[in-house]
Design an enzyme around this catalytic site. Structure first.
Site, PDB file in Angstrom:
ATOM      1  N   HIS A 101       1.205  68.968 -36.910  1.00 27.61           N
ATOM      2  CA  HIS A 101       0.235  67.865 -36.974  1.00 27.61           C
ATOM      3  C   HIS A 101      -0.265  67.829 -38.414  1.00 27.61           C
ATOM      4  CE1 HIS A 101      -0.546  69.169 -32.702  1.00 27.61           C
ATOM      5  NE2 HIS A 101      -0.567  67.872 -32.497  1.00 27.61           N
ATOM      6  N   ASP A 104      -2.844  70.481 -39.143  1.00 28.59           N
ATOM      7  CA  ASP A 104      -2.503  71.923 -39.150  1.00 28.59           C
ATOM      8  C   ASP A 104      -2.017  72.320 -40.523  1.00 28.59           C
ATOM      9  OD1 ASP A 104      -2.380  71.460 -36.314  1.00 28.59           O
ATOM     10  OD2 ASP A 104      -0.216  71.130 -36.525  1.00 28.59           O
TER      11      ASP A 104
HETATM   12  C1  XLS Z   1      -0.815  68.649 -25.935  1.00 30.14           C
HETATM   13  C2  XLS Z   1       0.438  68.255 -26.537  1.00 30.14           C
HETATM   14  C3  XLS Z   1       0.473  68.346 -28.068  1.00 30.14           C
HETATM   15  C4  XLS Z   1       1.622  67.559 -28.614  1.00 30.14           C
HETATM   16  C5  XLS Z   1       1.523  67.240 -30.064  1.00 30.14           C
HETATM   17  O1  XLS Z   1      -0.904  68.906 -24.748  1.00 30.14           O
HETATM   18  O2  XLS Z   1       1.469  69.014 -25.968  1.00 30.14           O
HETATM   19  O3  XLS Z   1       0.526  69.674 -28.470  1.00 30.14           O
HETATM   20  O4  XLS Z   1       2.831  68.220 -28.399  1.00 30.14           O
HETATM   21  O5  XLS Z   1       0.379  66.548 -30.377  1.00 30.14           O
END
Ligand code: XLS
Ligand code: NI
Ligand code: NI
Length: 437
Positions: A101, A104
């Site tokens: 993301h 991150d």
């Molecule tokens: C949350 C999601 C998230 C996505 C990416 O439950 O799995 O981690 O994979 O934003």
């Protein structure tokens, strides 16, 4: 640069008889399975957010997991310490991809402009490490759920200024993903839903979400991004009702907004189970409709009703899922992302290796089992046999339009037909699957 994971070296493949916990027993990246290297089947990716940023917090307690980059300090300097540890980990584990993301990789600044500048600077540094190590980007995404500005949604917010802010953030994340050679871009709508209909105009919000996706696709083409745009369905959590509930709901949504040829799905195990489906159901539904793109392979816990993001540990479960993926010809630009985190008590840096080694070995074993199921062909033969009647004259006439409802009625009434039920053989097929494990 000082190494962070000082107690662990590169993880070798040692085979099923190995007792070395820091070795692979099944994941042998160059082993050819059904004509393709294991690494190219599975295309493993590390989730930057869980692997590097997990602190162990839960609703009842704070941070348990300590890392130097999670301490207080200059956010950009800490982001670089984290980046070094990340690439050291990727390289030692020997994974081909990672996912991130925007927030991150680089800290949020005081304004979107400052956040974008942070992201650009960190992307430059990540690119240098990608070149050194050969690790590539499976997908990037924007965090449109963490900040309080998104509490009532991003694209589906009642305030168009929030919609615009989210658009700006996705533009930067997509541009950066493109620049880093990412092969997919993911949208997960954690806040794109509602808590109560009493304050919600659902029709309007759905149109906003459709328009937002349209803008993302338009931008992708404008900048020449050739990767796949993926939506990750999830029924709930953090919102009570999420619009991208499951594969079928997203499929209908893509049709409604004319985007079914532009967008595919990233299916997550734990999201499937939260929606009341199996992982393989979601994969089969997406594959049947030509929209399976990629997977997040983290499972849930049978006794807990939320997204616990655990590493896969059941070869049988994974095999049934990989069987569906192999049947559709494999993932194209997609891969297996570990959207999984270590547990609150798994404090040591080594625990990250145990978690990923186990997850990778489980998937590799699942791949071997699924490949045996395909090669043996008995399961497929049973299915083919079950539907064989459709290859005859009646089946042809139903689909080529030559039989009307009245013709079908005549066929039965005048022919004196009484169909003969046949066994579905479920137990026999379950026993057959058990033989491959
Ligand atoms: C949350 C999601 C998230 C996505 C990416 O439950 O799995 O981690 O994979 O934003
Ligand atoms: Ni999830
Ligand atoms: Ni996910």
């Amino acid at each position: 640069m000082e190494p962070f994971f000082t107690n662990v070296g590169p993880i070798p493949f040692e085979g099923p008889d190995s007792n070395n916990p820091m070795a692979f027993r099944w994941y042998d990246r160059d082993r050819v399975v059904l004509g393709k290297r294991m690494e190219d089947h599975l295309r493993f990716a590390i989730a930057y957010w869980h692997t590097l940023c997990t602190t162990g917090v839960d609703p009842f307690g704070g941070q348990t997991i300590l890392r130097p980059w999670l301490d207080a300090g200059d956010p950009m300097a800490l982001a670089e310490v984290k980046l070094d540890a990340a690439f050291e980990f990727f390289e030692k584990l020997g994974v081909p991809f990672f996912c991130f993301h925007d927030r991150d990789l680089a800290p949020e600044g005081a304004s979107l402009k400052e956040s974008n500048a942070n992201l650009e600077a960190m992307a430059d540094k990540a690119l240098a490490r990608m070149e050194q190590t050969g690790v590539k980007l499976l997908w990037g995404t924007a965090n449109l759920f963490g900040s309080r500005r998104f509490m009532a949604g991003a694209a589906t917010n009642p305030d168009p200024e929030v919609f615009a802010y989210a658009a700006g953030q996705v533009k930067a994340a997509l541009d950066t993903t493109h620049r880093m050679g990412g092969v997919n871009y993911v949208l997960w709508g954690g806040r794109e839903g509602y808590e109560t209909l009493l304050n919600t105009d659902m029709k309007r919000e759905l149109n906003q979400l459709g328009r937002f996706l349209d803008l993302v696709v338009e931008h992708k083409h404008r900048i020449g991004f050739t990767g796949t745009i993926l939506i990750e369905p999830k029924p709930k959590e953090p919102t009570k009702h999420q619009y991208d509930f499951d594969a079928a709901a997203v499929h209908a949504f893509l049709h409604k907004y004319g985007l079914v040829d532009e967008v595919k799905l990233n299916i997550e195990v734990n999201h499937a189970t939260l929606a009341g489906h199996t992982f393989e159901h979601e994969l089969a539904y997406a594959a049947a409709n030509g929209i399976l793109g990629s997977v997040d392979v983290n499972r849930g816990d049978l006794l807990l009703g939320w997204d616990t993001d655990q590493f896969p540990n059941s070869p049988q479960e994974v095999a049934l899922a990989i069987y569906e993926i192999l049947r559709m010809g494999g993932l194209d630009t997609g891969g297996f992302n570990f959207d999984a985190k270590i547990r609150r008590q798994s404090l040591d840096p080594e625990d990250l290796f145990h978690a990923h080694i186990g997850g990778m070995d489980t998937c590799a074993r699942g791949l071997l089992v699924a490949a045996a199921m395909i090669e043996d062909g008995k399961l497929q033969a049973a299915v083919d046999e079950r539907y064989a009647g459709w290859n005859g004259d009646l089946g042809r006439r139903v689909f080529d339009g030559s039989a009307s409802l009245a013709d079908l009625s005549d066929h039965v009434v005048e022919g004196g037909i009484e169909p003969q039920p046949r066994s579905g053989r479920q137990e026999a097929l379950e026993n057959l699957v058990a033989r491959y494990i």
